[in-house]
Design a protein around this motif. Structure first.
Motif, PDB file in Angstrom:
ATOM      1  N   TYR A 137       0.820  -1.208   0.000  1.00 45.54           N
ATOM      2  CA  TYR A 137       0.000   0.000   0.000  1.00 45.54           C
ATOM      3  C   TYR A 137       0.854   1.259   0.000  1.00 45.54           C
ATOM      4  O   TYR A 137       1.977   1.272   0.528  1.00 45.54           O
ATOM      5  CB  TYR A 137      -0.918   0.032   1.225  1.00 45.54           C
ATOM      6  CG  TYR A 137      -1.939  -1.083   1.248  1.00 45.54           C
ATOM      7  CD1 TYR A 137      -3.082  -1.029   0.449  1.00 45.54           C
ATOM      8  CD2 TYR A 137      -1.758  -2.195   2.068  1.00 45.54           C
ATOM      9  CE1 TYR A 137      -4.013  -2.054   0.462  1.00 45.54           C
ATOM     10  CE2 TYR A 137      -2.690  -3.227   2.096  1.00 45.54           C
ATOM     11  CZ  TYR A 137      -3.820  -3.150   1.287  1.00 45.54           C
ATOM     12  OH  TYR A 137      -4.731  -4.174   1.302  1.00 45.54           O
ATOM     13  N   GLN A 181      -5.766  -9.178  -0.462  1.00 43.05           N
ATOM     14  CA  GLN A 181      -5.467  -7.789  -0.797  1.00 43.05           C
ATOM     15  C   GLN A 181      -5.772  -7.458  -2.250  1.00 43.05           C
ATOM     16  O   GLN A 181      -6.167  -6.339  -2.576  1.00 43.05           O
ATOM     17  CB  GLN A 181      -3.994  -7.492  -0.487  1.00 43.05           C
ATOM     18  CG  GLN A 181      -3.693  -7.442   0.997  1.00 43.05           C
ATOM     19  CD  GLN A 181      -2.200  -7.504   1.299  1.00 43.05           C
ATOM     20  OE1 GLN A 181      -1.399  -7.974   0.487  1.00 43.05           O
ATOM     21  NE2 GLN A 181      -1.812  -7.031   2.471  1.00 43.05           N
ATOM     22  N   LEU A 221      -3.829   0.525  -3.180  1.00 40.95           N
ATOM     23  CA  LEU A 221      -3.187  -0.768  -3.355  1.00 40.95           C
ATOM     24  C   LEU A 221      -2.257  -0.663  -4.559  1.00 40.95           C
ATOM     25  O   LEU A 221      -2.705  -0.392  -5.676  1.00 40.95           O
ATOM     26  CB  LEU A 221      -4.237  -1.856  -3.598  1.00 40.95           C
ATOM     27  CG  LEU A 221      -3.712  -3.257  -3.921  1.00 40.95           C
ATOM     28  CD1 LEU A 221      -2.932  -3.825  -2.741  1.00 40.95           C
ATOM     29  CD2 LEU A 221      -4.852  -4.174  -4.331  1.00 40.95           C
ATOM     30  N   ILE A 230      -6.605   1.946  -6.324  1.00 44.27           N
ATOM     31  CA  ILE A 230      -5.796   0.860  -6.858  1.00 44.27           C
ATOM     32  C   ILE A 230      -4.896   1.415  -7.951  1.00 44.27           C
ATOM     33  O   ILE A 230      -5.365   2.135  -8.846  1.00 44.27           O
ATOM     34  CB  ILE A 230      -6.670  -0.271  -7.448  1.00 44.27           C
ATOM     35  CG1 ILE A 230      -7.635  -0.810  -6.390  1.00 44.27           C
ATOM     36  CG2 ILE A 230      -5.811  -1.393  -8.002  1.00 44.27           C
ATOM     37  CD1 ILE A 230      -8.690  -1.742  -6.949  1.00 44.27           C
TER      38      ILE A 230
END
Length: 442
Positions: A67, A422, A77, A400
């Protein structure tokens, strides 16, 4: 924009660098604080940083594991991993401890001197590369520099009597003038022409074209440069048997086989080097391998591995050099990265997670998701419409980070420490993409 519950803004750093005083004490010197919004830092960026990359998508201030956090406190992410660099994720404690310990002992010396870390790293690379006796390593700061050194080495092969160098369409080997001459994309090449000459581009993966190139004046070929899997072109693996044919032809005609493993090396595909997969290289031993990116886990370091004493001797004393290449801190970072990958069984994890992730991506049921390809944790999602940039923008807003390496291709090169749980939000995002995404106003 989605903010995760634990996406608190990181604290501004309070520690400063130290200045030695005659009495042995230290004065703290201020460092830039990580305060201010993304918008404020982006505005400052546009006035201070050369416009070679365009405006930054975000301004990042902290990372942990897979992260990262931006200056507004939003968590993301990181499925790009600094473009296949952050193999251990962000702020890995073993890596940061190794860098700090080495910097606190010996940070830099010129290459008139050696350090134990430099020698140990060269030895480790030779062992991981399964290089024969008499092989040597030249350490650099980046992949571009490693390929630049490889090109100079091939010019020494045949003492200048072999003017031809072969590479493939779609190849990316770097942006310095020599490495750029090996890079196929016209948008990168044309502004800087004329480039160093002698490079010929062959159709990607075309065995007949490769045979023809050597049948026509093959004794004048100095080297063939290949990526086992082309990264920038869309994570395109060479077809089965191509590397074996390349080795056969280069050997027959006395040319060097140079493998660019800058993106695919150091565990990215589940082996230390992609060509070590039986279905990729078939047991081929190259003459030269270049590495960088994941080698230092985020610290700049690269290298050229020359296989065997004859190839290793092609760059002699005074014929090449580097100020920072192989410095103690970079070498310590690389040794720590290799050590963690071995200690934590990450090659197996990369292989198994990569297989599961590719299958999950293929099973989204969304018509926009076409072919999913790759090896280990170097993965491409081929879309059925040229909407990669829009998908990336949606992903970023959802927290993301992925990359549109072509208009139809998403590239993933996440940290090796990633887990199934994740990565699930990205799988869900692809599954939920609207069918009319190509028709939306950008």
């Amino acid at each position: 924009m989605t903010t995760s519950p634990d996406a608190t803004a990181p604290a501004a750093p309070t520690a400063g660098t130290a200045r030695h005083r005659a009495d042995g004490a230290h004065d703290a010197l201020p460092v830039p604080a990580a305060t201010g919004s993304v918008a404020e830092w982006t505005e400052r960026y546009t006035h201070a940083v050369m416009d070679t990359f365009g405006p930054p998508q975000r301004v990042l201030v902290r990372g942990e594991g897979p992260y990262v956090w931006d200056a507004d406190g939003t968590r993301y992410l990181d499925l790009l991993g600094g473009i296949a660099v952050n193999s251990l994720g962000h702020a890995h404690p073993t890596l940061t401890a190794a860098i700090s310990a080495q910097l606190g002992t010996l940070g830099h010396v010129s290459n008139f001197f050696a350090s134990p870390a430099q020698v140990a790293l060269a030895e480790r690379l030779l062992a991981l590369a399964e290089a024969p006796a008499g092989s040597r390593v030249f350490l650099t700061n980046s992949g571009t520099e490693a390929n630049e050194a490889a090109l100079k080495l091939t010019r020494r092969h045949g003492a200048g009597s072999r003017p031809r160098v072969l590479a493939l369409e779609g190849a990316f080997h770097g942006r310095s003038m020599g490495a750029l001459s090996l890079t196929h994309k016209l948008a990168y090449r044309e502004p800087f022409e004329p480039l160093p000459g002698g490079v010929e581009f062959l159709p990607f993966g075309d065995s007949d074209a490769l045979r023809t190139a050597f049948a026509q004046d093959g004794e004048n070929v100095a080297a063939l440069f290949l990526e086992p899997i082309q990264g920038e072109a869309g994570v395109r693996p060479l077809p089965p048997g191509y590397l074996a044919l390349a080795r056969e032809l280069t050997t027959a005609h006395g040319a060097l086989l140079v493998l660019d493993e800058v993106q695919t090396g150091m565990g990215r595909t589940g082996r230390w080097f992609a060509h070590q997969h039986p279905h990729v290289g078939g047991g081929v031993l190259p003459d030269v391998v270049t590495v960088a990116k994941g080698l230092g886990g985020g610290f700049p370091v690269g290298g050229l591995i020359a296989y065997g004493p004859q190839v290793a001797a092609l760059l002699g004393r005074g014929q090449h050099g580097t100020t920072f290449g192989g410095n103690p801190v970079a070498s310590a970072a690389a040794l720590a990265t290799i050590g963690v990958i071995e200690r934590d069984g990450l090659l197996t994890h990369v292989t198994e997670l990569g297989e599961r992730l590719r299958e999950r991506l293929r099973s989204t049921g969304n018509a926009l998701v076409g072919e999913v390809r790759g090896e280990g944790l170097l993965i491409a999602v081929e879309l059925t419409a040229p909407v990669a940039a829009r998908v990336v923008a949606r992903a970023l807003d959802a927290g993301i980070v992925v990359n549109p390496c072509t208009p139809t291709t998403l590239r993933l090169a996440p940290p090796f420490v990633l887990t199934d749980e994740q990565v699930q939000p990205f799988v869900d995002l692809l599954a939920a993409l609207p069918a009319d995404l190509a028709e939306e106003t950008p």
